[in-house]
Motif scaffolding. Structure first.
Motif, PDB file in Angstrom:
ATOM      1  N   ARG A   1       0.854  -1.184   0.000  1.00 57.03           N
ATOM      2  CA  ARG A   1       0.000   0.000   0.000  1.00 57.03           C
ATOM      3  C   ARG A   1       0.890   1.235   0.000  1.00 57.03           C
ATOM      4  O   ARG A   1       2.039   1.168   0.408  1.00 57.03           O
ATOM      5  N   GLU A   2       0.324   2.334  -0.466  1.00 58.83           N
ATOM      6  CA  GLU A   2       1.103   3.569  -0.559  1.00 58.83           C
ATOM      7  C   GLU A   2       1.012   4.349   0.735  1.00 58.83           C
ATOM      8  O   GLU A   2      -0.062   4.465   1.339  1.00 58.83           O
ATOM      9  N   GLY A   3       2.154   4.859   1.211  1.00 57.55           N
ATOM     10  CA  GLY A   3       2.199   5.666   2.421  1.00 57.55           C
ATOM     11  C   GLY A   3       2.347   7.132   2.079  1.00 57.55           C
ATOM     12  O   GLY A   3       2.971   7.493   1.073  1.00 57.55           O
ATOM     13  N   ALA A   4       1.753   7.977   2.909  1.00 59.91           N
ATOM     14  CA  ALA A   4       1.825   9.425   2.683  1.00 59.91           C
ATOM     15  C   ALA A   4       3.125   9.974   3.257  1.00 59.91           C
ATOM     16  O   ALA A   4       3.502   9.656   4.383  1.00 59.91           O
ATOM     17  N   ALA A   5       3.809  10.800   2.467  1.00 58.47           N
ATOM     18  CA  ALA A   5       5.076  11.412   2.893  1.00 58.47           C
ATOM     19  C   ALA A   5       4.894  12.922   2.967  1.00 58.47           C
ATOM     20  O   ALA A   5       4.315  13.527   2.061  1.00 58.47           O
ATOM     21  N   ARG A   6       5.371  13.523   4.044  1.00 61.88           N
ATOM     22  CA  ARG A   6       5.311  14.973   4.197  1.00 61.88           C
ATOM     23  C   ARG A   6       6.722  15.506   4.427  1.00 61.88           C
ATOM     24  O   ARG A   6       7.532  14.880   5.102  1.00 61.88           O
ATOM     25  N   GLU A   7       7.008  16.662   3.855  1.00 59.82           N
ATOM     26  CA  GLU A   7       8.340  17.260   3.973  1.00 59.82           C
ATOM     27  C   GLU A   7       8.449  17.964   5.321  1.00 59.82           C
ATOM     28  O   GLU A   7       7.646  18.836   5.657  1.00 59.82           O
ATOM     29  N   THR A   8       9.436  17.584   6.115  1.00 58.12           N
ATOM     30  CA  THR A   8       9.658  18.189   7.431  1.00 58.12           C
ATOM     31  C   THR A   8      10.773  19.221   7.404  1.00 58.12           C
ATOM     32  O   THR A   8      10.809  20.112   8.248  1.00 58.12           O
ATOM     33  N   GLU A   9      11.700  19.109   6.475  1.00 54.76           N
ATOM     34  CA  GLU A   9      12.750  20.089   6.241  1.00 54.76           C
ATOM     35  C   GLU A   9      13.225  19.896   4.818  1.00 54.76           C
ATOM     36  O   GLU A   9      12.862  18.903   4.182  1.00 54.76           O
ATOM     37  N   PRO A  10      13.989  20.844   4.254  1.00 60.49           N
ATOM     38  CA  PRO A  10      14.350  20.725   2.838  1.00 60.49           C
ATOM     39  C   PRO A  10      14.979  19.373   2.492  1.00 60.49           C
ATOM     40  O   PRO A  10      15.980  18.976   3.066  1.00 60.49           O
ATOM     41  N   GLY A  11      14.327  18.667   1.565  1.00 60.74           N
ATOM     42  CA  GLY A  11      14.848  17.395   1.092  1.00 60.74           C
ATOM     43  C   GLY A  11      14.612  16.225   2.015  1.00 60.74           C
ATOM     44  O   GLY A  11      15.027  15.105   1.698  1.00 60.74           O
ATOM     45  N   VAL A  12      13.936  16.411   3.152  1.00 62.11           N
ATOM     46  CA  VAL A  12      13.700  15.331   4.113  1.00 62.11           C
ATOM     47  C   VAL A  12      12.197  15.129   4.253  1.00 62.11           C
ATOM     48  O   VAL A  12      11.456  16.068   4.548  1.00 62.11           O
ATOM     49  N   TYR A  13      11.766  13.895   4.038  1.00 57.72           N
ATOM     50  CA  TYR A  13      10.349  13.562   4.087  1.00 57.72           C
ATOM     51  C   TYR A  13      10.111  12.517   5.174  1.00 57.72           C
ATOM     52  O   TYR A  13      10.936  11.613   5.373  1.00 57.72           O
ATOM     53  N   GLU A  14       8.978  12.643   5.855  1.00 55.57           N
ATOM     54  CA  GLU A  14       8.631  11.722   6.932  1.00 55.57           C
ATOM     55  C   GLU A  14       7.391  10.940   6.535  1.00 55.57           C
ATOM     56  O   GLU A  14       6.415  11.489   6.030  1.00 55.57           O
ATOM     57  N   VAL A  15       7.450   9.624   6.781  1.00 56.36           N
ATOM     58  CA  VAL A  15       6.341   8.729   6.472  1.00 56.36           C
ATOM     59  C   VAL A  15       5.822   8.169   7.781  1.00 56.36           C
ATOM     60  O   VAL A  15       6.585   7.576   8.555  1.00 56.36           O
ATOM     61  N   ASP A  16       4.523   8.348   8.069  1.00 59.13           N
ATOM     62  CA  ASP A  16       3.899   7.834   9.284  1.00 59.13           C
ATOM     63  C   ASP A  16       3.118   6.574   8.940  1.00 59.13           C
ATOM     64  O   ASP A  16       2.234   6.591   8.074  1.00 59.13           O
ATOM     65  N   LEU A  17       3.441   5.484   9.643  1.00 59.05           N
ATOM     66  CA  LEU A  17       2.755   4.214   9.430  1.00 59.05           C
ATOM     67  C   LEU A  17       1.886   3.906  10.642  1.00 59.05           C
ATOM     68  O   LEU A  17       2.357   3.935  11.777  1.00 59.05           O
ATOM     69  N   THR A  18       0.621   3.608  10.399  1.00 61.65           N
ATOM     70  CA  THR A  18      -0.296   3.207  11.459  1.00 61.65           C
ATOM     71  C   THR A  18      -0.969   1.902  11.062  1.00 61.65           C
ATOM     72  O   THR A  18      -0.982   1.523   9.880  1.00 61.65           O
ATOM     73  N   GLY A  19      -1.530   1.228  12.041  1.00 61.70           N
ATOM     74  CA  GLY A  19      -2.183  -0.044  11.779  1.00 61.70           C
ATOM     75  C   GLY A  19      -1.209  -1.155  11.445  1.00 61.70           C
ATOM     76  O   GLY A  19      -1.529  -2.056  10.660  1.00 61.70           O
ATOM     77  N   LEU A  20      -0.017  -1.104  12.048  1.00 60.80           N
ATOM     78  CA  LEU A  20       0.980  -2.133  11.766  1.00 60.80           C
ATOM     79  C   LEU A  20       0.584  -3.443  12.438  1.00 60.80           C
ATOM     80  O   LEU A  20      -0.052  -3.471  13.493  1.00 60.80           O
ATOM     81  N   THR A  21       0.998  -4.526  11.818  1.00 56.73           N
ATOM     82  CA  THR A  21       0.829  -5.855  12.399  1.00 56.73           C
ATOM     83  C   THR A  21       2.209  -6.435  12.660  1.00 56.73           C
ATOM     84  O   THR A  21       3.167  -6.121  11.949  1.00 56.73           O
ATOM     85  N   PRO A  22       2.344  -7.272  13.691  1.00 57.32           N
ATOM     86  CA  PRO A  22       3.675  -7.797  14.027  1.00 57.32           C
ATOM     87  C   PRO A  22       4.297  -8.568  12.872  1.00 57.32           C
ATOM     88  O   PRO A  22       3.618  -9.273  12.128  1.00 57.32           O
ATOM     89  N   GLY A  23       5.615  -8.401  12.730  1.00 51.63           N
ATOM     90  CA  GLY A  23       6.341  -9.145  11.715  1.00 51.63           C
ATOM     91  C   GLY A  23       7.211  -8.262  10.855  1.00 51.63           C
ATOM     92  O   GLY A  23       7.363  -7.071  11.106  1.00 51.63           O
ATOM     93  N   PRO A  24       7.791  -8.845   9.784  1.00 50.04           N
ATOM     94  CA  PRO A  24       8.705  -8.080   8.917  1.00 50.04           C
ATOM     95  C   PRO A  24       7.946  -7.071   8.061  1.00 50.04           C
ATOM     96  O   PRO A  24       6.886  -7.362   7.516  1.00 50.04           O
ATOM     97  N   GLN A  25       8.533  -5.878   7.953  1.00 44.91           N
ATOM     98  CA  GLN A  25       7.952  -4.799   7.157  1.00 44.91           C
ATOM     99  C   GLN A  25       8.966  -4.369   6.098  1.00 44.91           C
ATOM    100  O   GLN A  25      10.175  -4.478   6.300  1.00 44.91           O
ATOM    101  N   LYS A  26       8.451  -3.861   4.979  1.00 47.44           N
ATOM    102  CA  LYS A  26       9.326  -3.360   3.914  1.00 47.44           C
ATOM    103  C   LYS A  26       8.817  -2.004   3.459  1.00 47.44           C
ATOM    104  O   LYS A  26       7.617  -1.817   3.248  1.00 47.44           O
ATOM    105  N   LEU A  27       9.741  -1.056   3.331  1.00 47.49           N
ATOM    106  CA  LEU A  27       9.427   0.267   2.815  1.00 47.49           C
ATOM    107  C   LEU A  27      10.295   0.524   1.586  1.00 47.49           C
ATOM    108  O   LEU A  27      11.503   0.290   1.623  1.00 47.49           O
ATOM    109  N   ARG A  28       9.668   1.014   0.535  1.00 44.56           N
ATOM    110  CA  ARG A  28      10.410   1.371  -0.677  1.00 44.56           C
ATOM    111  C   ARG A  28      10.000   2.774  -1.097  1.00 44.56           C
ATOM    112  O   ARG A  28       8.811   3.084  -1.203  1.00 44.56           O
TER     113      ARG A  28
END
Length: 732
Positions: free
Chosen positions: A605-632
Motif C-alpha cells: 500500500r502507498e504511504g503518505a510522505a510529508r516534507e519536514t525540512e528541505p529534502g527530508v520527508y517523513e512517512v507515518d505508518l499506522t495499523g501495523l501488524t507484528p512481523g517483517p515490514q518493507k518500505l520502498r
C-alpha cells in the motif's frame, strides 16, 4: 516547643517614639539617686507601656519532620499487558510497589497517577488494587501536556515498559514536571541472551577517500563480566566471506543489562553505493546489520591528452575548466616527432611529450582520462605504455576516446590493450576515418547521455535541431556488452550493424566511452540560434562526465537507518532524504516522492510522505501488524526518474516487544534521574535517591496580651506603686 515574639502592627513612628523614650529613660536612670527600688518599678511600668504601644504577638512554635513528596507515574498503556517475569508487566509493577510500600510510606509523601494518553490522579496506593491497563497507548506528550496536578514533587518515578509514543520528544516531555525523574523499567529486558544492535547512525553520503563516521548502539543482555566485540566491515569480493574488516572495538560489559555506543571512522574507497556491515559478537553469538553509503566525488580530477590543436580541444578544455568542481590537467601535442628542431630542447619553450608521467606515473591520481585524436604510432609508443590505462579503467577509472584522423586504427591501437577497452573493435580498412557532414541519430532518447531535457520529446527535438558534425570513424564490430548511444545513419560496421558514433561500455569497475568524431564543438557554435538546442553542448558533456565517473549511478534517494527491531509504537516514523544532482536537498516543488509499504500480509500500500525540512520527508505508518515490514521510496525530480531506496525491519507486537531500555534511559537522562530495572532494583536502592526529610517549625498558638485593656491597667498599677514607694521614702 518554644515561645517567641512576632512584630505587631505598630507604625514605624511608634517604634521610633518608643526607642527615644527608652534612651531618655536610660539617661534618667544613670542620674537617679539611690535607692534603686522605685527606679526598677518605673522601668517595669515603662516597658509595659512600650509593649502596649508596639503590641507584639506571643507565639508558641512546635518543630515537625516533613517527608519529601514523591509522584509515581504508572504506565497504564496497553503494552503493560505484555509478558513479564512472573506474569504481566502490570502485575510486575504492582507487585514491586506493594513490596516497597512500607518503605515508601515511611520515607515519602506518596501520590500515584495513571498515565496513558491522559493523566488520572488516584486517591492513594490502595486504589491500585482496582486499576487496570487501558486500551490506549502511553503518550507522554499528551498525558503530561499540563504537568502533574497538586504541589510540585521532590522526585518522580515513571514505572513503564518504555513502549511509549513519540520517541525522544516524548522522553523530553518529562522535563516539564519540575523534578528529577527516575525510570523504573517493567517487562523482559531482552528476549535472548547476547548483544543486539538497537540503533545505527550512518551518513547519507561520503566523499571518495573521505571519512565515513558510523555510530552503533548495542544492547548487551546477560553478559556481565564478558566482552562484546563490535566490528565494522566493508563488502569486498576478494576477502574471505566477502567482507573486509575496517575497524573494531571491544567493550567489557559491567552489568547484566547494559547499553553502549561504539563509534568508528573508516575511509570511503570506491565510488557508488559502498556496502558496509556492523556486527556485534558475544558469547558465541553474532548479530549483524548491513547498510550502504553513497560515495561521491568531491572534485573530478581529469587528464586531457590531445594529439594536435583543434577547435574540439579548445572548446572542450574551456568547458571542463569552467566548473570549480573539476581539476583539469591537459596536454596538447604541438611538436610531433616528424618535426625536428635544430635547437636543443633546453632552448625551446615547447617541452617534449612527458609520456612516462602521463601513462605510468600520475595516471592513478585521476578519475577521468580523455584521449583525443592521439596517435601512439606517431610517437612509437610501445603497447606496455597502454597497459596501465587498461588497469586504470579496470580499477574504477573512466576513459573517454575522441576520434579524428589520427585516432583508432590510424593511431596504431589495433591489437593493443586500448582496443580491448573500446566499445567497438577496430577495422583493418584504410582509411578508417571519413570526413563529411552528418547528423548522428540517437538510438533512444531515454539513455542518460541523450535524455538531456525533462522529457524524451524535448530531448528528441533538441537533437534534431543540432547542426551536423564533421567526420566519423569506421569499426569492425560492436562488442556485445556495449551501449550504442547514437549511430551514423546510412553506414554500418564491417559486420553489417549500425555504425556507432557514440558508444559506451563497462570494463571492470570503470567505464569507457568513445565519440568517433572530434567535431562536437559545432554544437557549441552552430546551435546558438535555437533556444532548445543552444544548451545541448554543455548538457551533453556534463552528462558524459557524470556518466563516466559514476555520479549518475548514485542513488539520490535514501532512507535514514532504522533499528533491526522496532518497538511497538504507533505511528512509526521513517525518514527519507532526496538529494539533487549535486547532493544538496532536492526542491520540494520539483520532487514527487512515492513510498510503498509492504506489511507481513504481502499486500503493498502507498504511504503518505510529508516534507519536514528541505529534502527530508517523513512517512507515518499506522495499523501495523507484528512481523517483517518493507518500505520502498521512489522519487522523480523535474519529471525524471531520480532513484529509489528500500529498508526492511521487524515490528514487534506490544505483548512481545521487550522493555525499551534505550527509551527509558533517555527519559531518565532527560528528566535528570536514573534508570532502574524492576527485576533487579530494590526499593531501598531507588528510595535512596529521594531527598532527606526536612524539619519545619510550625506556630501552634498566637497570644496578643499587650493589646488587652488589663495590660494597660497593669502598667498603671506599676506606676502607682512606684509613686507611693517614692513618696514614702521622701523622694521628689
Amino acid at each position: 516547643m518554644s515561645w517567641g515574639l512576632e512584630a505587631g502592627p505598630a507604625t514605624p513612628a511608634a517604634a521610633v517614639a518608643v526607642a527615644a523614650a527608652a534612651a531618655a529613660f536610660a539617661f534618667h536612670a544613670a542620674r537617679a539617686p539611690r535607692p534603686r527600688g522605685p527606679l526598677l518599678l518605673r522601668a517595669a511600668a515603662a516597658a509595659a507601656l512600650a509593649l502596649a504601644v508596639l503590641r507584639p504577638t506571643l507565639t508558641r512554635t512546635v518543630a515537625s519532620t516533613v517527608k519529601p513528596r514523591l509522584l509515581i507515574l504508572l504506565d497504564a498503556g496497553e503494552s503493560m499487558r505484555g509478558a513479564a517475569p512472573g506474569g504481566t508487566r502490570w502485575k510486575q509493577a504492582l507487585g514491586w510497589l506493594a513490596r516497597a510500600r512500607p518503605a515508601l510510606e515511611h520515607r515519602a509523601d506518596v501520590s500515584v497517577a495513571l498515565v496513558t494518553d491522559r493523566l488520572r490522579l488516584l486517591p492513594g496506593l490502595d486504589a491500585l488494587a482496582s486499576a487496570a491497563p487501558a486500551d490506549a497507548p502511553f503518550s507522554p506528550q499528551s498525558a503530561l501536556a499540563d504537568g502533574a496536578a497538586g504541589p510540585a514533587p521532590a522526585r518522580v518515578w515513571l514505572v513503564s515498559d518504555g513502549q511509549a509514543e513519540g520517541g525522544a520528544d516524548a522522553a523530553r516531555a518529562l522535563t516539564g514536571l519540575g523534578a528529577p525523574v527516575d525510570a523504573l523499567g517493567a517487562g523482559p529486558s531482552r528476549r535472548e541472551r547476547g548483544a543486539t544492535l538497537s540503533g545505527l547512525l550512518t551518513p547519507d553520503f561520503a566523499f571518495l577517500h573521505g571519512d565515513v563516521p558510523v555510530r552503533a548502539q548495542v544492547e548487551a543482555a546477560g553478559l556481565a563480566g564478558k566482552t562484546v566485540t563490535v566490528v565494522l566491515s566493508r563488502a569486498d569480493d576478494a576477502a574471505p566471506g566477502g567482507w573486509r574488516e575496517a575497524a573494531r572495538e571491544e567493550r567489557l560489559v559491567g552489568a547484566d543489562q547494559e547499553t553502549f555506543t561504539s563509534s568508528f571512522t573508516a575511509a570511503a574507497e570506491r565510488l557508488g553505493a559502498e556496502r558496509w556491515r556492523v556486527e556485534a559478537r558475544a558469547a558465541g553469538t553474532a548479530r549483524a546489520r548491513e547498510f550502504h553509503v553513497e560515495v561521491v566525488r568531491q572534485k573530478y580530477r581529469i587528464m586531457y591528452l590531445a594529439g594536435r590543436p583543434s577547435p574540439e580541444y579548445s572548446y572542450l578544455r574551456d568547458f571542463l575548466k569552467s566548473d570549480p568542481n573539476r581539476e583539469l590537467v591537459s596536454f596538447v601535442i604541438l611538436r610531433n616527432p616528424e618535426n625536428p628542431s635544430p635547437a636543443p630542447d633546453s632552448e625551446l619553450s615547447l617541452i617534449p611529450f612527458p609520456v612516462d608521467d602521463v601513462f605510468r606515473g600520475t595516471l592513478p591520481q585521476f578519475d577521468l582520462f580523455i584521449l583525443e585524436n592521439f596517435s601512439a604510432a606517431r610517437f612509437g609508443l610501445p603497447a606496455y605504455y597502454l597497459e596501465p590505462l587498461r588497469r586504470f579503467v579496470a580499477a574504477g577509472g573512466a576513459l573517454l576516446i575522441l576520434g579524428g584522423e589520427n585516432a583508432f586504427s590510424a593511431g596504431g591501437y589495433k591489437g593493443t590493450p586500448l582496443e580491448d577497452l573500446m566499445p567497438a573493435t577496430l577495422t583493418g580498412r584504410a582509411p578508417d576515418f571519413t570526413t563529411g557532414l552528418f547528423s548522428p541519430k540517437p538510438v533512444s532518447y531515454e539513455h542518460p547521455l541523450t535524455e538531456l531535457f525533462d522529457t524524451p520529446e524535448e530531448s528528441r527535438r533538441a537533437w534534431e535541431a543540432l547542426p551536423p558534425l564533421d567526420g566519423w570513424a569506421r569499426f569492425a564490430s560492436v562488442r556485445p556488452e556495449t551501449e550504442v548511444v547514437a549511430v551514423r545513419p546510412g553506414e554500418t560496421t564491417d559486420d553489417g550493424r549500425p555504425l556507432p558514433v557514440i558508444a559506451a561500455r563497462a570494463y571492470g569497475r570503470g567505464k569507457v566511452m568513445l565519440v568517433s568524431t572530434d567535431s562536437t564543438w559545432r554544437w557549441k557554435l552552430g546551435a546558438a540560434a535555437d533556444p532548445l538546442a543552444a544548451g545541448v553542448y554543455e548538457r551533453f558533456w556534463n552528462r558524459a562526465v557524470e556518466y563516466l565517473t559514476g555520479t549518475l549511478d548514485l542513488s539520490k534517494v535514501k532512507f535514514a537507518p532504522v533499528p533491526e527491531r522496532v518497538a511497538a509504537r504507533e505511528p512509526y516514523d521513517a525518514a527519507v532524504h532526496v538529494f539533487d544532482r549535486d547532493f544538496s536537498p532536492a526542491r520540494s516543488a520539483e520532487t514527487r516522492l512515492t513510498v510503498t509499504w509492504t506489511p507481513p500480509s504481502g499486500s503493498a500500500r502507498e504511504g503518505a510522505a510529508r516534507e519536514t525540512e528541505p529534502g527530508v520527508y517523513e512517512v507515518d505508518l499506522t495499523g501495523l501488524t507484528p512481523g517483517p515490514q518493507k518500505l520502498r521510496a521512489t522519487a522523480r525530480v523535474r519529471c525524471r526518474a531520480w532513484g529509489a531506496d528500500e529498508i526492511r525491519f521487524v515490528w514487534e507486537a506490544p505483548a512481545q516487544a521487550p522493555m525499551d531500555r534505550a527509551w527509558l534511559s533517555a527519559a531518565a537522562a532527560a528528566g535528570g534521574g536514573s534508570f532502574f530495572d524492576l527485576a533487579a532494583a530494590s526499593p531501598d536502592e531507588v528510595l535512596a535517591r529521594l531527598p532527606p526529610p526536612r524539619v519545619e517549625a510550625e506556630v501552634t498558638r498566637r497570644l496578643r496580651p499587650f493589646s488587652e485593656p488589663w495590660w494597660l491597667a497593669l502598667a498603671a498599677a506599676l506606676l502607682a506603686v512606684e509613686w507611693a514607694w517614692r513618696r514614702r521614702l521622701g523622694l521628689p
